[in-house]
Scaffold this active site. Structure first.
Site, PDB file in Angstrom:
ATOM      1  N   PHE A  71     171.648  84.530  11.754  1.00 40.03           N
ATOM      2  CA  PHE A  71     171.254  84.538  13.155  1.00 40.03           C
ATOM      3  C   PHE A  71     171.192  85.989  13.603  1.00 40.03           C
ATOM      4  CE2 PHE A  71     171.762  84.692  17.705  1.00 40.03           C
ATOM      5  CZ  PHE A  71     170.809  83.775  18.107  1.00 40.03           C
ATOM      6  N   ASP A 120     174.194  93.813  10.436  1.00 41.31           N
ATOM      7  CA  ASP A 120     174.150  93.292  11.801  1.00 41.31           C
ATOM      8  C   ASP A 120     175.584  93.002  12.236  1.00 41.31           C
ATOM      9  OD1 ASP A 120     174.001  91.805  14.119  1.00 41.31           O
ATOM     10  OD2 ASP A 120     172.288  90.605  13.470  1.00 41.31           O
ATOM     11  N   LYS A 138     176.322  93.326  22.182  1.00 44.04           N
ATOM     12  CA  LYS A 138     177.322  92.469  22.817  1.00 44.04           C
ATOM     13  C   LYS A 138     178.493  93.259  23.389  1.00 44.04           C
ATOM     14  CE  LYS A 138     175.971  88.232  20.441  1.00 44.04           C
ATOM     15  NZ  LYS A 138     175.153  87.727  21.558  1.00 44.04           N
TER      16      LYS A 138
END
Length: 402
Positions: A141, A226, A255
């Site tokens: 993801f 990531d 984030k």
């Protein structure tokens, strides 16, 4: 008067249904706790998918935001502002890299990395024009843009959004031999999550990440990590790659970098990689804006103390020990690292969604994924007692279903 049902109905009426939220309507928050419109308090065990690693409204981050709001919020990258250099320097130093390219969202960071890797491949590695390939993992993801969903294996994320962008090779996560076999002279990068978050906090086999690093070095391929969910203290280290003693060529961050206040993301790499970009070839009006830089610089300074990494490691050990005690009592598996856990509920008892609804009724908020799996990712400011409380409520939910 109870306000939640009407607020839920209004949200359903006026928004596109691209999410299926729990029927909880939050109005305020502090630390690890949320309060809804009816005054009920909840322990936050999701932390905005790791965007709230430092809790809600961390005083140091709020102070930085307030101070910057009174001075300057946006210039665009047409000019340099007085918060920009400090942010880029301090983040580069935290990562042990030369350069920072600030963006806004995690998906933008991934898209940026794809462009940089391809350009590096053409200009440095010598891949023929238009032939660059990137190796990715099943269960990934990395975001929801059209390019990113082109290499997703999640049907919800991918189906009906084609035609799809070519140039990606998908291999099983954790299978080093398959990854190595997928690399050829056209391969410019391997893009993976050190721990797969959306898939259910899946930790790769021991030796996998060092193996990826070795293969990428031997085959002259960029290792792109990531760390948008796994980084910035979540796993007990600054980066999940640190847990395996691995340094990628590119860090993708987001984030938690925005402190739960503003969207901030970044690609961090050495000059030989990010240096392939020239003016006009990539950018963002809001990327690296003064407000974002002011908040994110304070985030980097919080991490530089090591306090949050230590809290995550110590409290994470406590969390995982107590969760493992529930295996066989309604849980069938527990995975993760630090204050990040994926737990699989016995599907004969209930779905993950049902478990999250029952937890919410008991004042604990979490998020399900892929059927019977729940992700737990409390803010790193959570206390040992609050963690114990969360596990006690989970145990009660499981016991009530047996």
């Amino acid at each position: 008067m109870v306000r939640t049902p009407a607020a839920v109905r209004d949200a359903e009426r006026w928004t596109a249904h691209n999410y299926h939220p729990l029927p909880v309507v939050i109005s305020s928050a502090e630390g690890a706790w949320l309060t809804d419109v009816d005054g009920r308090r909840y322990l936050d065990c999701l932390a905005g998918y790791s965007a709230l690693n430092f809790g809600h409204r961390h005083p140091q981050l709020i102070a930085a935001a307030h101070a910057q709001l009174d001075r300057l919020t946006l210039t665009s990258r047409a000019f340099i502002h007085d918060q920009f250099a400090d942010f880029c320097r301090e983040l580069a130093e935290l990562c042990g890299k030369d350069l920072v390219l600030p963006m806004n969202t995690g998906a933008e960071a991934v898209e940026t990395a794809i462009k940089v890797a391809r350009k590096w491949g053409y200009q440095v590695k010598g891949v023929p024009a238009g032939q660059a390939t990137i190796v990715v993992a099943e269960g990934n993801f990395h975001g929801r843009t059209t390019t990113i969903v082109s290499f997703s294996t999640d049907t919800d994320a991918r189906d009906d959004f084609g035609p799809y962008t070519p140039g990606f090779r998908i291999v099983p996560y954790g299978d080093l031999a398959a990854l190595e076999a997928a690399i050829d002279d056209t391969t410019v990068a391997v893009l993976i999550e050190p721990i797969q978050g959306e898939q259910g906090v899946v930790v790769p086999p021991e030796g996998y990440l060092p193996g990826v690093r070795r293969v990428c070095t031997e085959r002259n391929v960029l290792f792109v990590a990531d760390e948008i969910q796994s980084g910035l203290g979540r796993t007990g280290s600054t980066f999940a790659c640190d847990d395996e003693g691995v340094t990628p060529d590119m860090y993708l961050l987001g984030k938690a970098l925005g402190g739960g206040i503003v969207p901030v993301s970044a690609v961090v790499a050495d000059a030989e990689v990010l240096g392939v970009l020239r003016p006009g070839q990539h950018g963002s009006t809001f990327g690296g804006n003064p407000l974002a830089c002011a908040v994110a610089t304070e985030v980097v300074r919080l991490l530089a103390t090591g306090e949050f990494q230590r809290r995550s490691a110590e409290l994470g050990a406590r969390l995982h020990e107590s969760l493992r005690a529930l295996v066989g009592q309604g849980l069938v598996a527990v995975r993760g690292r630090g204050l990040w856990a994926g737990i699989d509920i016995d599907p004969a008892l209930m779905s993950g969604r049902e478990a999250c609804e029952r937890l919410a009724e008991r004042g604990v908020l979490a998020k399900d994924t892929h059927g019977s799996t729940i992700r737990l990712a409390p803010p790193l400011v959570v206390t040992a007692e609050e963690l114990d409380h969360a596990v006690e409520q989970l145990a009660a939910v499981l016991a009530g279903a047996r």
